[in-house]
Scaffold this motif. Sequence first.
Motif, PDB file in Angstrom:
ATOM      1  N   ARG A 127      43.103 -20.753  32.857  1.00 13.13           N
ATOM      2  CA  ARG A 127      43.924 -20.691  31.646  1.00 13.13           C
ATOM      3  C   ARG A 127      45.405 -20.589  31.958  1.00 13.13           C
ATOM      4  NH1 ARG A 127      41.607 -23.780  29.234  1.00 13.13           N
ATOM      5  NH2 ARG A 127      43.430 -23.784  27.893  1.00 13.13           N
ATOM      6  N   GLU A 128      45.731 -20.324  33.220  1.00 13.33           N
ATOM      7  CA  GLU A 128      47.145 -20.348  33.619  1.00 13.33           C
ATOM      8  C   GLU A 128      47.509 -21.718  34.181  1.00 13.33           C
ATOM      9  OE1 GLU A 128      47.222 -17.199  32.170  1.00 13.33           O
ATOM     10  OE2 GLU A 128      48.745 -16.705  33.658  1.00 13.33           O
ATOM     11  N   GLY A 129      46.488 -22.638  34.179  1.00  7.45           N
ATOM     12  CA  GLY A 129      46.784 -24.012  34.594  1.00  7.45           C
ATOM     13  C   GLY A 129      46.941 -24.192  36.084  1.00  7.45           C
ATOM     14  N   ARG A 130      46.527 -23.152  36.880  1.00  6.84           N
ATOM     15  CA  ARG A 130      46.803 -23.230  38.323  1.00  6.84           C
ATOM     16  C   ARG A 130      45.846 -24.138  39.053  1.00  6.84           C
ATOM     17  NH1 ARG A 130      46.386 -16.843  38.778  1.00  6.84           N
ATOM     18  NH2 ARG A 130      44.773 -17.374  37.272  1.00  6.84           N
ATOM     19  N   TRP A 131      44.632 -24.232  38.575  1.00 13.10           N
ATOM     20  CA  TRP A 131      43.621 -25.040  39.256  1.00 13.10           C
ATOM     21  C   TRP A 131      42.469 -25.359  38.299  1.00 13.10           C
ATOM     22  CZ3 TRP A 131      44.833 -20.081  41.471  1.00 13.10           C
ATOM     23  CH2 TRP A 131      44.073 -19.046  40.935  1.00 13.10           C
ATOM     24  N   LEU A 132      41.551 -26.173  38.798  1.00 17.50           N
ATOM     25  CA  LEU A 132      40.379 -26.528  37.999  1.00 17.50           C
ATOM     26  C   LEU A 132      39.149 -25.980  38.702  1.00 17.50           C
ATOM     27  CD1 LEU A 132      39.183 -28.301  35.638  1.00 17.50           C
ATOM     28  CD2 LEU A 132      38.858 -30.077  37.400  1.00 17.50           C
ATOM     29  N   TRP A 133      38.397 -25.158  38.006  1.00 17.84           N
ATOM     30  CA  TRP A 133      37.102 -24.717  38.518  1.00 17.84           C
ATOM     31  C   TRP A 133      36.094 -25.829  38.218  1.00 17.84           C
ATOM     32  CZ3 TRP A 133      37.329 -20.247  41.132  1.00 17.84           C
ATOM     33  CH2 TRP A 133      38.267 -19.276  40.775  1.00 17.84           C
ATOM     34  N   ALA A 134      35.319 -26.247  39.203  1.00 23.56           N
ATOM     35  CA  ALA A 134      34.348 -27.333  38.966  1.00 23.56           C
ATOM     36  C   ALA A 134      32.996 -26.932  39.547  1.00 23.56           C
ATOM     37  CB  ALA A 134      34.850 -28.628  39.602  1.00 23.56           C
ATOM     38  N   GLY A 135      31.973 -27.013  38.687  1.00 25.50           N
ATOM     39  CA  GLY A 135      30.624 -26.633  39.107  1.00 25.50           C
ATOM     40  C   GLY A 135      29.846 -27.833  39.626  1.00 25.50           C
ATOM     41  N   TYR A 136      28.873 -27.557  40.482  1.00 21.99           N
ATOM     42  CA  TYR A 136      27.935 -28.609  40.933  1.00 21.99           C
ATOM     43  C   TYR A 136      26.622 -27.949  41.299  1.00 21.99           C
ATOM     44  CZ  TYR A 136      28.783 -27.151  45.777  1.00 21.99           C
ATOM     45  OH  TYR A 136      28.868 -26.415  46.958  1.00 21.99           O
ATOM     46  N   LEU A 152      43.524 -36.127  38.066  1.00 25.03           N
ATOM     47  CA  LEU A 152      44.204 -35.127  37.214  1.00 25.03           C
ATOM     48  C   LEU A 152      45.325 -34.424  37.961  1.00 25.03           C
ATOM     49  CD1 LEU A 152      41.076 -33.580  35.455  1.00 25.03           C
ATOM     50  CD2 LEU A 152      42.538 -35.453  34.667  1.00 25.03           C
ATOM     51  N   ASP A 153      45.454 -34.783  39.228  1.00 24.17           N
ATOM     52  CA  ASP A 153      46.538 -34.236  40.056  1.00 24.17           C
ATOM     53  C   ASP A 153      46.535 -32.708  39.999  1.00 24.17           C
ATOM     54  OD1 ASP A 153      50.165 -34.300  40.101  1.00 24.17           O
ATOM     55  OD2 ASP A 153      48.659 -34.070  41.701  1.00 24.17           O
ATOM     56  N   ILE A 154      45.373 -32.143  40.360  1.00 22.78           N
ATOM     57  CA  ILE A 154      45.243 -30.689  40.265  1.00 22.78           C
ATOM     58  C   ILE A 154      44.318 -30.209  41.375  1.00 22.78           C
ATOM     59  CG2 ILE A 154      43.213 -30.724  38.714  1.00 22.78           C
ATOM     60  CD1 ILE A 154      44.601 -28.350  37.240  1.00 22.78           C
ATOM     61  N   GLU A 155      44.474 -28.972  41.777  1.00 20.11           N
ATOM     62  CA  GLU A 155      43.594 -28.410  42.803  1.00 20.11           C
ATOM     63  C   GLU A 155      42.227 -28.131  42.198  1.00 20.11           C
ATOM     64  OE1 GLU A 155      44.639 -24.530  44.177  1.00 20.11           O
ATOM     65  OE2 GLU A 155      43.374 -24.687  45.976  1.00 20.11           O
ATOM     66  N   VAL A 156      41.191 -28.560  42.876  1.00 21.09           N
ATOM     67  CA  VAL A 156      39.819 -28.368  42.371  1.00 21.09           C
ATOM     68  C   VAL A 156      39.108 -27.346  43.248  1.00 21.09           C
ATOM     69  CG1 VAL A 156      37.584 -29.458  41.997  1.00 21.09           C
ATOM     70  CG2 VAL A 156      39.690 -30.680  41.421  1.00 21.09           C
ATOM     71  N   LEU A 157      38.558 -26.323  42.626  1.00 19.58           N
ATOM     72  CA  LEU A 157      37.791 -25.304  43.366  1.00 19.58           C
ATOM     73  C   LEU A 157      36.321 -25.492  43.003  1.00 19.58           C
ATOM     74  CD1 LEU A 157      40.123 -22.248  42.715  1.00 19.58           C
ATOM     75  CD2 LEU A 157      40.091 -23.793  44.694  1.00 19.58           C
ATOM     76  N   SER A 158      35.530 -25.860  43.991  1.00 21.55           N
ATOM     77  CA  SER A 158      34.123 -26.210  43.741  1.00 21.55           C
ATOM     78  C   SER A 158      33.251 -24.973  43.771  1.00 21.55           C
ATOM     79  CB  SER A 158      33.642 -27.200  44.807  1.00 21.55           C
ATOM     80  OG  SER A 158      34.493 -28.324  44.808  1.00 21.55           O
ATOM     81  N   LEU A 159      32.416 -24.833  42.772  1.00 26.07           N
ATOM     82  CA  LEU A 159      31.513 -23.678  42.670  1.00 26.07           C
ATOM     83  C   LEU A 159      30.082 -24.191  42.581  1.00 26.07           C
ATOM     84  CD1 LEU A 159      33.457 -21.610  39.959  1.00 26.07           C
ATOM     85  CD2 LEU A 159      33.535 -21.309  42.451  1.00 26.07           C
ATOM     86  N   ARG A 160      29.218 -23.655  43.463  1.00 27.12           N
ATOM     87  CA  ARG A 160      27.846 -24.143  43.483  1.00 27.12           C
ATOM     88  C   ARG A 160      26.962 -23.288  42.585  1.00 27.12           C
ATOM     89  NH1 ARG A 160      23.583 -23.536  48.203  1.00 27.12           N
ATOM     90  NH2 ARG A 160      21.941 -24.909  47.451  1.00 27.12           N
ATOM     91  N   LEU A 161      26.289 -23.950  41.634  1.00 27.88           N
ATOM     92  CA  LEU A 161      25.410 -23.253  40.686  1.00 27.88           C
ATOM     93  C   LEU A 161      24.031 -23.124  41.299  1.00 27.88           C
ATOM     94  CD1 LEU A 161      26.629 -25.278  37.613  1.00 27.88           C
ATOM     95  CD2 LEU A 161      27.111 -22.869  38.040  1.00 27.88           C
ATOM     96  N   MET A 162      23.408 -21.920  41.098  1.00 24.34           N
ATOM     97  CA  MET A 162      22.149 -21.662  41.811  1.00 24.34           C
ATOM     98  C   MET A 162      20.975 -21.358  40.885  1.00 24.34           C
ATOM     99  SD  MET A 162      22.981 -21.870  44.945  1.00 24.34           S
ATOM    100  CE  MET A 162      21.711 -21.020  45.878  1.00 24.34           C
ATOM    101  N   ASP A 163      21.238 -21.093  39.623  1.00 24.07           N
ATOM    102  CA  ASP A 163      20.194 -20.651  38.684  1.00 24.07           C
ATOM    103  C   ASP A 163      20.092 -21.701  37.580  1.00 24.07           C
ATOM    104  OD1 ASP A 163      19.487 -17.491  37.031  1.00 24.07           O
ATOM    105  OD2 ASP A 163      18.804 -19.515  36.564  1.00 24.07           O
ATOM    106  N   GLN A 274      50.471 -27.744  33.480  1.00 22.97           N
ATOM    107  CA  GLN A 274      51.280 -26.585  33.874  1.00 22.97           C
ATOM    108  C   GLN A 274      52.065 -26.982  35.130  1.00 22.97           C
ATOM    109  OE1 GLN A 274      51.159 -23.780  32.095  1.00 22.97           O
ATOM    110  NE2 GLN A 274      49.423 -24.352  30.790  1.00 22.97           N
ATOM    111  N   PRO A 275      53.286 -26.519  35.240  1.00 23.60           N
ATOM    112  CA  PRO A 275      54.119 -26.954  36.380  1.00 23.60           C
ATOM    113  C   PRO A 275      53.576 -26.529  37.735  1.00 23.60           C
ATOM    114  CG  PRO A 275      55.170 -25.164  35.143  1.00 23.60           C
ATOM    115  CD  PRO A 275      53.974 -25.576  34.366  1.00 23.60           C
ATOM    116  N   VAL A 276      52.705 -25.492  37.727  1.00 23.69           N
ATOM    117  CA  VAL A 276      52.336 -24.933  39.053  1.00 23.69           C
ATOM    118  C   VAL A 276      51.282 -25.766  39.769  1.00 23.69           C
ATOM    119  CG1 VAL A 276      52.829 -22.582  38.372  1.00 23.69           C
ATOM    120  CG2 VAL A 276      50.578 -23.518  37.969  1.00 23.69           C
ATOM    121  N   HIS A 277      50.591 -26.669  39.030  1.00 25.21           N
ATOM    122  CA  HIS A 277      49.427 -27.278  39.662  1.00 25.21           C
ATOM    123  C   HIS A 277      49.828 -28.375  40.637  1.00 25.21           C
ATOM    124  CE1 HIS A 277      49.620 -31.226  37.975  1.00 25.21           C
ATOM    125  NE2 HIS A 277      50.135 -30.660  36.918  1.00 25.21           N
ATOM    126  N   HIS A 278      48.918 -28.735  41.506  1.00 27.87           N
ATOM    127  CA  HIS A 278      49.145 -29.875  42.415  1.00 27.87           C
ATOM    128  C   HIS A 278      47.786 -30.404  42.824  1.00 27.87           C
ATOM    129  CE1 HIS A 278      47.724 -27.414  45.741  1.00 27.87           C
ATOM    130  NE2 HIS A 278      48.346 -26.427  45.123  1.00 27.87           N
TER     131      HIS A 278
END
Length: 706
Positions: A127-136, A152-163, A274-278
């Motif tokens: 919500r601060e626009g710093r990155w994108l959380w992405a599930g797989y 989207l020119d943004i940092e993507v943080l990958s999260l692995r779903l287990m349930d 948001q200006p902070v993303h890359h």
Amino acid sequence: MSSSIRFLMCSPKHYDVDYVINPWMEGNVHKSSRDRATEQWQKLYHILKEHAIVDLIEPQQGVPDMVFTANAGLVLERTVVLSRFYHKERQGEEPFFQQWFEDQGFTVYTLPKELPFEGAGDALLDREGRWLWAGYGFRSELDSHPLLAKWLDIEVLSLRLMDDRFYHLDTCFCPLTNGYLLYYPPAFDAYSNRLIEMRVPPEKRIAIDEADAVNFACNAVNIDHIVVMNKASDNLKARLEEVGFHIIETPLTEFMKAGGAAKCLTLRVTEPLQPVHHAAATVESRTIQLEGHLLDSGLINRALDLIVEGGGSFQVLNFSLGEQRQSTSSAEVRVTAPSHDVMEKLMSQLIDLGAGLRPQEVCDNPLEEVTLDGVAPDDFYVTTIYPTEVRVNCQWVRVNNQRMDGAIVVSQTAEGPIAECKLLRDLKKGDKVVVGVDGIRTVRKTESREQRTTNDKEFSFMGSGVSSERRVELVVEQIGWELRRIRDQGGRVVVVAGPVVIHTGGGEHLSRLIREGYVQALLGGNAIAVHDIEQSMMGTSLGVDMKRGVSVRGGHRHHLKAINTIRRCGSIAKAVEQGVLQSGVFYECIKNNVPFSLAGSIRDDGPLPDTRMDLLEAQREYAQLIQGADMILMLSSMLHSIGVGNMTPAGVKMVCVDINPAVVTKLSDRGSVESVGVVTDVGLFLSLLVKQLDRLTSPYQIAQPV
Ligand SMILES: NC(=O)c1ccc[n+]([C@@H]2O[C@H](COP(=O)([O-])OP(=O)(O)OC[C@H]3O[C@@H](n4cnc5c(N)ncnc54)[C@H](O)[C@@H]3O)[C@@H](O)[C@H]2O)c1
Ligand SMILES: NC(=[NH2+])NCCC[C@H](N)C(=O)O
């Protein structure tokens, strides 16, 4: 109402549970009430309209899940990455959502058809626009994340779903205003939880319990300090209100029958840059090659399972199947991991399975110098039991002294580069050690079904795996035949044994095997020698009369008397020379020049003069005695058998006998060609073995060509 925030919704005019594509739908097919769904949807719609603008897309026949507009795509500013649905039941929605975005003037990116991604259901902006959380893990593919980062020119943080109950990221994860996070940690793997904890400070993390999670508390719509959700426990409401949020609950039970709730029913279509993303994605991809009996041996399945279980994803780029049962197959597989660390772990495990990098991707091993005696560089490659080759000067060099849990030291000599396994404690300052996993390959013998069957005809253990149901006699027959073959060919059999061999009456049989030349070295601890000598001198073992099976008075001191006697003689050999020790396993070792090594342990009495209390010395002695072994017979000593297993390279046949299946499974876990586990009493095993050897009256005859 905030005029800057807009949501896209779709009325439930055609909503129903028509199929099952997630666990929530099971048992709910056609059990959703259209009227109640409409009422619940209208309530949500009006709540949102009080705080934002809500756009509507026309519902369409035949795509009942279209109501879940979160899955339409992922929006950032005026760009949208359109969803590629994993299940065919929802793929019909794609053209309608695409049309809507195009009509609204969005720049629309579409993923390849074979690369599923389910929009804002599986990707949530911080919500601060710093990155994108992405599930797989259930719907969206990890391989889609680098494209999200690029488009989207943004940092993507990958999260692995287990349930699988939380099959979309937004069912268990909800970024909130001011950097707060509402989430259900058990829905993620360990790596992902660590990543979340690294990015979100503890005071901002609101971890919920299962009761709230299954009420889809995380599937919430957040507008500034408002949080709209199906239901929240009083405790959760209090925690959220404590940090300034106002909770609005609105029942969405009809949609939960399809596995969705508030957030799923909405798509925020105003996500300002948001200006902070890359642009950045820590996702890494490598292409590996697998060769061998990939199907017969199950190697391809194990490799692909290992990738997914390790938090990665795969794409089989090509697979060429061997034409005949004997011929081998080959495959090229693209491995994707959420980070370099996960990739390194995956590649290390895949190399242990025999995978290698494509030739064009193979580079010389990176080497790092040892700066402290006995300490390897941090990222050193840990060796396995399997023959290993390393890339040096663009050549594959076989590693000498292969064993597990070592490091690989590469040195240049006049004859060219050499590579050898070294234990950490043997590393010397200046040694060049292989680090990482590039340019490493192991040589795994995977046999086709045909080859294994052929081998079984002559001799091989009855496949690995352990079963106490397996007829022990049959296995003993095979082992007896193999022992006789090895002896008659001048081969080498090493026995590792625990004191239970003596306690169960196996001492006389082991003595006979030694006397008759079936044993070339004996490894054990203080106890087997102590109780063997106790039995030889006093007829008891642990104070129990071995003939009558009853404890004798004062028998609990017998083993100490045995120790004391040998200590007075100076060693076991001297006790034999002095005529003090006149029978038993160790008597036969001395008389038949069979070397033995006794490794000390914290629980030793005495100890005997022969027991090596310097463990490094004991390990060196063990390693020397197992050199060149054709077979290792492990008889009821978990401690010493595991120690020997750790220092024994692949290719040596192992027989593991223990009353505990778990011990045998662990010790036999080296592939069917090499080992067998026998779950039985060790005294019975040895008794059957010597009877079998007696039955093999004619020595092993190699069939002479006619
Ligand atoms: N008096 C002494 O000095 C003394 C006494 C005991 C052990 N120790 C030392 O402790 C260390 C560990 O001893 P260990 O190797 O015996 O213990 P361990 O626990 O490592 O292995 C014993 C194994 O025997 C198995 N077992 C038990 N009963 C069996 C049966 N009837 N048939 C087949 N398997 C059976 C168990 O499942 C177990 O795996 C050794 O170094 C030993 O010398 C010293
Ligand atoms: N963003 C979401 N979680 N959407 C819910 C989708 C529900 C739908 N039945 C499916 O399984 O795909």
